[in-house]
Design an enzyme around this catalytic site. Sequence first.
Site, PDB file in Angstrom:
ATOM      1  N   LYS A 170      11.257 -26.524   1.363  1.00 12.84           N
ATOM      2  CA  LYS A 170      10.311 -27.619   1.173  1.00 12.84           C
ATOM      3  C   LYS A 170       9.539 -27.421  -0.128  1.00 12.84           C
ATOM      4  O   LYS A 170       8.620 -26.607  -0.214  1.00 12.84           O
ATOM      5  CB  LYS A 170       9.305 -27.703   2.327  1.00 12.84           C
ATOM      6  CG  LYS A 170       8.486 -28.975   2.219  1.00 12.84           C
ATOM      7  CD  LYS A 170       7.122 -28.862   2.857  1.00 12.84           C
ATOM      8  CE  LYS A 170       5.930 -28.922   1.977  1.00 12.84           C
ATOM      9  NZ  LYS A 170       5.864 -29.784   0.836  1.00 12.84           N
ATOM     10  N   GLU A 245       2.053 -15.715  -0.337  1.00 12.09           N
ATOM     11  CA  GLU A 245       1.568 -15.406  -1.688  1.00 12.09           C
ATOM     12  C   GLU A 245       0.566 -16.483  -2.059  1.00 12.09           C
ATOM     13  O   GLU A 245       0.899 -17.672  -2.039  1.00 12.09           O
ATOM     14  CB  GLU A 245       2.717 -15.399  -2.707  1.00 12.09           C
ATOM     15  CG  GLU A 245       3.618 -14.191  -2.602  1.00 12.09           C
ATOM     16  CD  GLU A 245       2.910 -12.875  -2.860  1.00 12.09           C
ATOM     17  OE1 GLU A 245       1.802 -12.869  -3.439  1.00 12.09           O
ATOM     18  OE2 GLU A 245       3.449 -11.840  -2.438  1.00 12.09           O
ATOM     19  N   CYS A 279      -1.159 -18.423 -10.639  1.00 11.99           N
ATOM     20  CA  CYS A 279      -1.881 -17.555  -9.708  1.00 11.99           C
ATOM     21  C   CYS A 279      -2.281 -16.260 -10.394  1.00 11.99           C
ATOM     22  O   CYS A 279      -3.207 -15.586  -9.949  1.00 11.99           O
ATOM     23  CB  CYS A 279      -1.014 -17.273  -8.492  1.00 11.99           C
ATOM     24  SG  CYS A 279       0.629 -16.724  -8.933  1.00 11.99           S
ATOM     25  N   GLU A 378     -11.193 -19.632  -7.001  1.00 15.12           N
ATOM     26  CA  GLU A 378     -10.060 -19.960  -7.874  1.00 15.12           C
ATOM     27  C   GLU A 378     -10.205 -21.408  -8.361  1.00 15.12           C
ATOM     28  O   GLU A 378     -10.315 -22.332  -7.553  1.00 15.12           O
ATOM     29  CB  GLU A 378      -8.734 -19.805  -7.120  1.00 15.12           C
ATOM     30  CG  GLU A 378      -7.536 -19.981  -8.047  1.00 15.12           C
ATOM     31  CD  GLU A 378      -6.202 -19.917  -7.307  1.00 15.12           C
ATOM     32  OE1 GLU A 378      -6.069 -20.581  -6.258  1.00 15.12           O
ATOM     33  OE2 GLU A 378      -5.292 -19.216  -7.788  1.00 15.12           O
TER      34      GLU A 378
END
Length: 476
Positions: A170, A245, A279, A378
Amino acid sequence: MKKNFIGGEWLESDHAIDNINPSDTSDLIGTYALASIAQTQQAIDAAHTAFPSWSRSPIQQRSEMLDNIGNEILARKQQLGELLSREEGKTLPEGIGEATRAAHIFKFFGAQVLRQKGDFFDSVRPGIDVTVTRTGVGVAGLILPWNFPIAIPAWKIAPALAYGNCVVFKPSELVPATAHAMAEIIVNAGIPAGVFNLVMGHGESVGATIVNSPKVQAVSFTGSIKTGRSVAASAVARMAKIQLEMGGKNPLVVLDDADLPTAVDCAVQGAFFSTGQRCTASSRLIVTDGIHDRFVKAMVERMSSLVTDHALKAGTDIGPVIDQRQLDQDLKYLQVGLGEGANLAYGGEQVARDAPGFYLTPALFTETDNTMRINQEEIFGPIASVIRVKDYDEALATANDTEFGLSSGVVTTSLKYASDFKRNIQAGISFVNLPTSGVDYHVPFGGTKSSSYGAREQGQYAEEFYTTVKTDYTRA
Ligand code: NAD
């Protein structure tokens, strides 16, 4: 309408999504079918049915197939790189680089298939042999983010197939084009029906169906912490194997003894390339007193030479932000930073270019401290903060003072500080005199603390997640 690939067939859907170029919102890349919940279940059923045969398929067949997929991606890296940059917004060299890396990942796992090994033991009981081997887990549900539309899918799909698992893939709803193009290459390589399935669609429907299906034995997720937490809660509740992750707030420490041009190169590349949408981006630049002012001055000089423009235009250093939602988030955090008393030393301006797109110039905050929201949350955009510290010890403590632990870096000419940093930084990855982004494909990737959960991805370490250990006793 571009279709999903389910149980060996390309299938249409009742609903579709328009894929828009973030460099030019008047450019419609294509319309992509949104898989329904029933189609997602159909894909899972097909993968479940195909698993016994695929997991026992000859390793020569699997090896050649993965190698051929890698070769085809390599042969089409220019075209795939263009498509990727057009839909995601990273620059063309970055897009081609990512496609090349995806090819190398498939070729690496093509070779890894042939390197599967086991252990032999004498039993503690006489006349009995014990062998320990690894087998595929079953159906692997792979849920992807938008920021690496081909490399991250490759580093999940290739090991999953290599170790005999069947895949339900996906992609993020924001980048279906690259996923679809890669799926075509995998299908054209002759993958048996059901072994590989593409289900494009939304997280709450397609993603949740994968996570909650009892037929999906392993869920590998890359994305935000918020989604990761809910994915983990559902998958663990039904005792599926799970690997996550997630985000980062990665520190780059610059020490007084650093080579200044190296420090600026590392900071600019790590913080702003790929529009800071990585990331592993260096969003916290932790700089000691003795070099602080020279570093900030050199950063502002370098940043003023960076070109923010259309991702496919020659000379562009920084492409657009992925979409309006992410741009709004970036702009919100710029206001948050100013509200917290940070000084916006450069950039952070929404700018117009020839084509209508989501353009934001790279931003540098100074006079910040580590407790500010801009240094703890973040942002995922081209925004970095400088945090002034007095010495190495304070730099290390500040670097570790975060819930995240993905990547990290130090710029120094001191072996003592470099060695100490590698030992004591709380992160899955560290770099000395290199940007915090830009990792190799043949070694493990992943973080600590809230950045990652479960087994490492990539390289030979990927085996841990995509296989189950089996112990067999034989009496002669
Ligand atoms: P996201 O969490 O919004 O979405 C990730 C994926 O999860 C998408 O495919 C989405 O459709 C799906 N999803 C959403 N809700 C779901 C649900 N309820 N059930 C199942 N699936 C669901 O993340 P994003 O915005 O696509 O990606 C950006 C994030 O990814 C950032 O936080 C970034 O740091 C992280 N990221 C981490 C790594 C890494 O390796 N650590 C790499 C790239 C990106």
